[in-house]
Design a protein around this motif. Structure first.
Motif, PDB file in Angstrom:
ATOM      1  N   UNK A 135       0.897  -1.160   0.000  1.00 49.31           N
ATOM      2  CA  UNK A 135       0.000   0.000   0.000  1.00 49.31           C
ATOM      3  C   UNK A 135       0.927   1.200   0.000  1.00 49.31           C
ATOM      4  N   UNK A 136       0.896   1.944  -1.091  1.00 53.53           N
ATOM      5  CA  UNK A 136       1.825   3.055  -1.269  1.00 53.53           C
ATOM      6  C   UNK A 136       1.088   4.298  -1.734  1.00 53.53           C
ATOM      7  N   UNK A 137       1.723   5.431  -1.476  1.00 56.83           N
ATOM      8  CA  UNK A 137       1.203   6.719  -1.929  1.00 56.83           C
ATOM      9  C   UNK A 137       2.121   7.256  -3.020  1.00 56.83           C
ATOM     10  N   UNK A 138       1.515   7.696  -4.107  1.00 48.40           N
ATOM     11  CA  UNK A 138       2.244   8.242  -5.251  1.00 48.40           C
ATOM     12  C   UNK A 138       1.716   9.639  -5.541  1.00 48.40           C
ATOM     13  N   UNK A 139       2.564  10.468  -6.150  1.00 47.66           N
ATOM     14  CA  UNK A 139       2.109  11.810  -6.495  1.00 47.66           C
ATOM     15  C   UNK A 139       2.605  12.202  -7.882  1.00 47.66           C
ATOM     16  N   UNK A 140       2.234  13.409  -8.297  1.00 51.00           N
ATOM     17  CA  UNK A 140       2.698  13.966  -9.562  1.00 51.00           C
ATOM     18  C   UNK A 140       2.274  13.171 -10.784  1.00 51.00           C
ATOM     19  N   UNK A 141       3.187  13.127 -11.754  1.00 45.73           N
ATOM     20  CA  UNK A 141       2.937  12.415 -13.023  1.00 45.73           C
ATOM     21  C   UNK A 141       2.685  10.933 -12.766  1.00 45.73           C
ATOM     22  N   UNK A 142       3.444  10.356 -11.823  1.00 49.84           N
ATOM     23  CA  UNK A 142       3.285   8.931 -11.502  1.00 49.84           C
ATOM     24  C   UNK A 142       1.865   8.654 -11.020  1.00 49.84           C
ATOM     25  N   UNK A 143       1.350   9.503 -10.126  1.00 43.64           N
ATOM     26  CA  UNK A 143      -0.026   9.336  -9.638  1.00 43.64           C
ATOM     27  C   UNK A 143      -1.017   9.446 -10.787  1.00 43.64           C
ATOM     28  N   UNK A 144      -0.780  10.392 -11.684  1.00 48.71           N
ATOM     29  CA  UNK A 144      -1.698  10.585 -12.814  1.00 48.71           C
ATOM     30  C   UNK A 144      -1.740   9.336 -13.702  1.00 48.71           C
ATOM     31  N   UNK A 145      -0.581   8.786 -14.028  1.00 48.97           N
ATOM     32  CA  UNK A 145      -0.553   7.586 -14.880  1.00 48.97           C
ATOM     33  C   UNK A 145      -1.234   6.423 -14.163  1.00 48.97           C
ATOM     34  N   UNK A 146      -0.948   6.260 -12.874  1.00 47.83           N
ATOM     35  CA  UNK A 146      -1.597   5.194 -12.099  1.00 47.83           C
ATOM     36  C   UNK A 146      -3.107   5.361 -12.142  1.00 47.83           C
TER      37      UNK A 146
END
Length: 192
Positions: A135-146
């Motif tokens: 369970x991870x938190x991502x942000x920025x471009x990575x979050x958008x692609x996810x």
């Protein structure tokens, strides 16, 4: 092996993916083929429904975005240098941060790009190709692609976020895609 991409209008793009287990037939080969297909199609993400599989699996590589950006873009996004990851049986557990616009496209909807509003941060639970849980938190471009790829396993498309008038203006182009009247630089499967 490079697989054909399912075009807009296909029913599978609107169906919710099913969870899989480690004994899913030829899973490692499927993941390998998805990476090969994604890179050959110049994509940064690819979800199983886009290759005609109704399962909760997607791959993404935001590293490419940062490797190919202009010098004036460097350091603009907090997730630089990006990640390359397999997501299986993913579930979004939280969306946080401000919504921000970014111009998105989709391999299943060639030749259409539009600004889409998405949250800055996503927390997601998933297993990787070894069925290790995270369970991870991502942000920025990575979050958008996810989030874009996650939508695919939920039966959603980026055009669903557009205002009704914008979608209406795109109707002709979308109809052309579903009728096979639009060509891409990669092999596609068009709805019957």
């Amino acid at each position: 092996m490079i697989l054909p991409i399912v075009a807009y209008g296909a029913e599978i793009l609107r169906s919710k993916g099913k969870e899989i287990t480690p004994d899913y037939p030829n899973l490692n080969k499927l993941i390998e083929d998805m990476w090969e297909t994604m890179y050959a199609s110049n994509g940064v993400g690819l979800a199983a429904p886009q290759i005609n599989k109704d399962i909760r699996l997607f791959v993404m590589d935001s590293k490419q975005v940062f490797e190919n950006q202009d010098d004036d873009e460097k350091g603009k996004y907090p997730d630089e240098p990006g990640i390359k990851q397999v997501f299986i049986n993913a579930q979004v557990t939280a969306l946080n941060g401000q919504e921000w616009a970014y111009n998105e496209g989709c391999l299943s909807i060639p030749r259409i790009r539009e600004d889409v509003m998405r949250n800055e941060t996503v927390t997601i639970s998933y297993v990787d190709e070894h069925f290790t849980s995270y369970e991870k938190t991502f942000n920025g471009i990575t979050a958008r692609i996810i989030l874009h790829e996650y939508d695919h396993i939920e039966g959603k498309l980026f055009i669903d976020y557009l205002k009704p008038l914008k979608r209406k203006l795109l109707r002709g182009k979308l109809d052309d895609i579903s009728k096979g009247k639009v060509r891409a630089d990669y092999k596609m499967i068009f709805p019957k």
